[in-house]
Enzyme design. Structure first.
Site, PDB file in Angstrom:
ATOM      1  N   ASP A  88       0.791  -1.233   0.000  1.00 48.19           N
ATOM      2  CA  ASP A  88       0.000   0.000   0.000  1.00 48.19           C
ATOM      3  C   ASP A  88       0.826   1.289   0.000  1.00 48.19           C
ATOM      4  OD1 ASP A  88      -1.724  -2.053   0.579  1.00 48.19           O
ATOM      5  OD2 ASP A  88      -2.319  -1.286   2.532  1.00 48.19           O
ATOM      6  N   GLN A 133       4.069   0.656   2.331  1.00 40.65           N
ATOM      7  CA  GLN A 133       4.307  -0.568   3.080  1.00 40.65           C
ATOM      8  C   GLN A 133       5.469  -1.326   2.455  1.00 40.65           C
ATOM      9  OE1 GLN A 133       1.822  -1.967   5.976  1.00 40.65           O
ATOM     10  NE2 GLN A 133       2.672   0.093   5.967  1.00 40.65           N
ATOM     11  N   TRP A 175       5.819 -10.618   1.625  1.00 42.51           N
ATOM     12  CA  TRP A 175       5.198  -9.884   2.728  1.00 42.51           C
ATOM     13  C   TRP A 175       5.887 -10.275   4.033  1.00 42.51           C
ATOM     14  CZ3 TRP A 175       2.816 -10.061   7.358  1.00 42.51           C
ATOM     15  CH2 TRP A 175       1.992  -8.981   7.716  1.00 42.51           C
ATOM     16  N   SER A 191      -0.433   0.377   7.417  1.00 45.77           N
ATOM     17  CA  SER A 191      -0.751   1.555   6.596  1.00 45.77           C
ATOM     18  C   SER A 191      -1.328   2.717   7.396  1.00 45.77           C
ATOM     19  CB  SER A 191      -1.731   1.169   5.492  1.00 45.77           C
ATOM     20  OG  SER A 191      -1.133   0.306   4.570  1.00 45.77           O
ATOM     21  N   ASP A 218      -5.405   1.225   9.306  1.00 45.84           N
ATOM     22  CA  ASP A 218      -5.258   2.127   8.158  1.00 45.84           C
ATOM     23  C   ASP A 218      -5.880   3.504   8.407  1.00 45.84           C
ATOM     24  OD1 ASP A 218      -4.320  -0.276   7.112  1.00 45.84           O
ATOM     25  OD2 ASP A 218      -6.175  -0.694   6.038  1.00 45.84           O
ATOM     26  N   GLU A 227     -10.653  -1.964   3.979  1.00 49.79           N
ATOM     27  CA  GLU A 227      -9.266  -1.581   4.192  1.00 49.79           C
ATOM     28  C   GLU A 227      -8.976  -0.219   3.562  1.00 49.79           C
ATOM     29  OE1 GLU A 227      -6.434  -5.169   4.937  1.00 49.79           O
ATOM     30  OE2 GLU A 227      -6.967  -5.165   2.813  1.00 49.79           O
ATOM     31  N   TRP A 240      -4.770  -8.459  -3.132  1.00 49.74           N
ATOM     32  CA  TRP A 240      -4.599  -9.629  -2.284  1.00 49.74           C
ATOM     33  C   TRP A 240      -5.306 -10.898  -2.757  1.00 49.74           C
ATOM     34  CZ3 TRP A 240      -0.693  -9.161   0.628  1.00 49.74           C
ATOM     35  CH2 TRP A 240      -0.373  -7.964   1.274  1.00 49.74           C
TER      36      TRP A 240
END
Length: 491
Positions: free
Chosen positions: A43, A59, A67, A106, A167, A220, A295
Site C-alpha cells: 500500500d 508498506q 510480505w 498503513s 489504516d 481496508e 490480495w
C-alpha cells in the site's frame, strides 16, 4: 526515543542494499512506475505535499521480496512522476508494533505547525490474538521521524469494531482533526470515525459508514476527502470477488459523524489496483496513487510472481487525477504530468483499417511505451483488437479488445504463461472511442474516454515480447488519431 529504533532503521537499510544488487538485474523492473530499490512493497501511505516536495511512503519489507514485518519506505518528488528514494521512515521497534507478522501498517500524513505527522497502525499478535492500534510519529525535516512517546494514540477498537482495526486516514475540517479507520463487524465492512483537537487525544465519534451486507466483509485503507462541493469516501473491500476498490460520493454530517452517500462506483475494473490513497496538490487537484497488485489471488505470505527471484516484488500504479462528473460520479484520467515521460515518437498518423486488416507499430527497444488512440466505426460498431507486448510468433500477448456492444476487455490468458483471466468494463457513452494505454516492463494500464473507465494489470512477458499490433475485426475502423511514444525512465 529508544536507541533500538534508529538501530532497526539501520538494519533495514543494510538489508535492502544487499537485495538491491540482485534486483537491478531483473528484466521486469518498471521503467516509469514507482517501486522501491528492492524488497517487498504494497500500500501507498502518507501521501502529502510538504517542504516543497510530494512525499510518498509505502508498506515495505526491506528484508525480502515477500510480505513480512511492515516498515514504511519513503520517497519524494517534485512532480509525482520523477522520484528520489529516501531512508526508510518507520520500522517496528516498540511493544505496540514489533512483530514478524505485524509492524507499522498503513496510514496517512498531515502537517501541523510546520511538523510532518505520520499516523499508522501498530500491529502485533499477543497469545495468538491480533492487536491493532493507531500510532503517531513526527518529523521536523521530513526525513527523520520520531515515534510519539504517548503511543498508541488510539489503543484499540471500539465496541462497534473488531480486532481488524487499521489504516487511519487523518484530515482537518473546521477547528478539528478527524480520523477514519477501517474495520468490520459480523462480516460487514465499516469506516469508524474519531475526532481530536490536538492530534494526540482522540475521541470515538461512531460508525461513519458501513456495508449493507453486499459491500465486503472488511474495509481496508479508507480515504476521505472533499471534491468540489461533495465529499468522497474510498475503501478497498475484502470479500467482494473481483471488486478491488469502491468510492462513495455524497456529504458528511459532521454533527452525527455520518457519511451520506449519493453515488457509488469502482475505481479500476482491471486486475491489479488496490489500497489507493489520495492527496491534494498545491494547485488544487486531487491525485490518487494505488498499489499495482491485489490480495485475492495471492497465497498469504508468499509471492506474487517471478520478480521475487530477483529480490523484489511490488510497484505502484500510475498517478491518476480524480474528477467529479456532472452526474455525481467520478472519473480518473492519468496525471497530466505523465506526458513529460514521452521521449521519442514512434508513430503519428491516421488511417482506415478494413475488415481483418492490421497495423504493426514500430517496436520500442524495451517494449515500454504510451499509446494514444481515437477510433470511429463508419459502418456501425465493430471490434478493434490491440495486441500489446506480443512476441513475433504471436504466442504471447496481452490483448485489449474493444467490442461492438461498448465493452472494453483486457485479456491476459496468453500474456506470459503465469497470469490468467480477462476483465471487462463498459463505456458510458457511444461514439468516438478514446484510449490512452501505458505499457511498462511488467504492467499495462488502459484509460478509456479520459478516465471514465480504467483497467490495470500486471504481466511478466518474455524479453522478445515488444510488438504492438492493431487489427480491425468484422468491420472498418477509422483511426482518427494514433500516437505512440517511447518512454523515459522516472528515476
Amino acid at each position: 526515543m529508544h536507541n533500538k529504533y534508529p538501530d532497526s532503521i539501520r538494519r533495514a537499510e543494510e538489508a535492502r542494499r544487499q537485495l538491491e544488487e540482485q534486483a537491478v538485474r531483473s528484466p521486469w523492473r518498471q521503467r516509469y512506475h514507482f517501486m522501491p530499490p528492492a524488497g517487498w512493497m504494497n500500500d501507498p501511505n502518507g501521501l502529502i505535499h510538504y517542504g516543497g516536495y510530494y512525499h510518498l511512503f509505502y508498506q515495505h519489507n526491506p528484508f525480502g521480496p515477500q510480505w513480512g514485518p511492515m516498515h514504511w519506505g519513503h520517497a519524494r518528488s517534485r512532480d509525482l512522476v520523477h522520484w528520489e528514494h529516501l531512508p526508510i521512515a518507520l520500522a517496528p521497534s516498540e511493544p505496540y508494533d514489533l512483530h514478524e507478522q505485524g509492524g507499522c501498517f498503513s496510514g496517512s500524513a498531515v502537517e501541523s505547525d510546520g511538523l510532518l505527522y505520520l499516523f499508522y497502525t501498530g500491529c502485533t499478535f499477543e497469545d495468538g490474538q491480533l492487536r491493532q492500534s493507531q500510532c503517531m510519529a513526527y518529523s521536523d525535516d521530513g526525513v527523520t521521524f520520531h515515534k510519539y512517546p504517548g503511543n498508541p494514540v488510539v489503543p484499540g477498537p471500539p465496541p462497534d469494531g473488531s480486532p481488524d482495526f487499521r489504516d487511519p486516514k487523518v484530515w482537518r475540517h473546521g477547528d478539528s482533526w478527524y480520523m477514519v479507520v477501517g474495520s468490520c463487524r459480523d462480516g460487514r465492512g465499516k469506516a469508524l470515525l474519531y475526532r481530536s483537537g490536538d492530534l494526540r487525544r482522540w475521541r470515538y465519534v461512531g460508525v461513519m459508514a458501513e456495508s449493507d451486507g453486499s459491500l465486503g466483509t472488511m474495509w481496508e485503507c479508507p480515504d476521505v476527502f472533499p471534491l468540489e462541493d461533495r465529499w468522497v469516501l474510498m475503501f478497498s473491500p475484502m470479500g467482494m470477488g473481483e471488486t478491488r476498490g469502491l468510492y462513495l460520493v455524497g456529504d458528511i454530517d459532521y454533527e452525527r459523524g455520518r457519511f451520506l452517500p449519493e453515488r457509488m462506483g469502482e475505481m479500476d475494473c482491471g486486475f491489479d489496483f488496490y489500497a489507493p490513497q489520495s492527496l491534494a496538490t498545491p494547485d488544487g487537484r486531487r491525485v490518487l496513487l494505488g498499489w499495482a497488485n491485489s490480495w485475492p489471488w495471492m497465497p498469504w505470505f508468499s509471492t506474487f510472481g517471478p520478480t521475487a527471484e530477483s529480490g523484489w516484488c511490488g510497484a505502484l500504479a500510475l498517478p491518476r487525477e480524480v474528477h467529479l462528473r456532472a452526474d455525481g460520479t467520478l472519473r480518473f484520467p492519468p496525471l497530466s504530468e505523465l506526458s513529460s515521460l514521452r521521449h521519442e515518437r514512434l508513430f503519428h498518423g491516421r488511417m482506415l483499417l478494413d475488415h481483418g486488416r492490421s497495423l504493426d507499430l514500430p517496436p520500442s527497444d524495451d517494449g515500454c511505451m504510451e499509446l494514444e488512440l481515437e477510433v470511429d466505426w463508419p459502418d456501425g460498431w465493430g471490434e478493434l483488437e490491440i495486441a500489446l507486448r506480443a512476441t513475433p510468433d504471436g504466442a504471447r500477448r496481452t490483448v485489449l479488445l474493444c467490442a461492438a456492444d461498448g465493452a472494453v476487455t483486457l485479456d491476459r490468458d496468453h500474456a506470459d504463461g503465469y497470469l490468467r483471466g480477462s476483465r471487462c468494463g463498459w463505456r458510458r457513452r457511444r461514439g468516438t472511442l478514446k484510449l490512452r494505454i501505458f505499457v511498462d516492463a511488467s504492467s499495462v494500464e488502459v484509460f478509456v474516454d479520459e478516465g471514465d473507465l480504467v483497467l490495470s494489470t500486471n504481466l511478466y512477458p518474455p524479453e522478445d515480447a515488444r510488438l504492438t499490433t492493431i487489427t480491425a475485426r468484422e468491420s472498418r475502423a477509422e483511426i482518427r488519431r494514433l500516437n505512440a511514444w517511447r518512454m523515459q525512465q522516472a528515476w
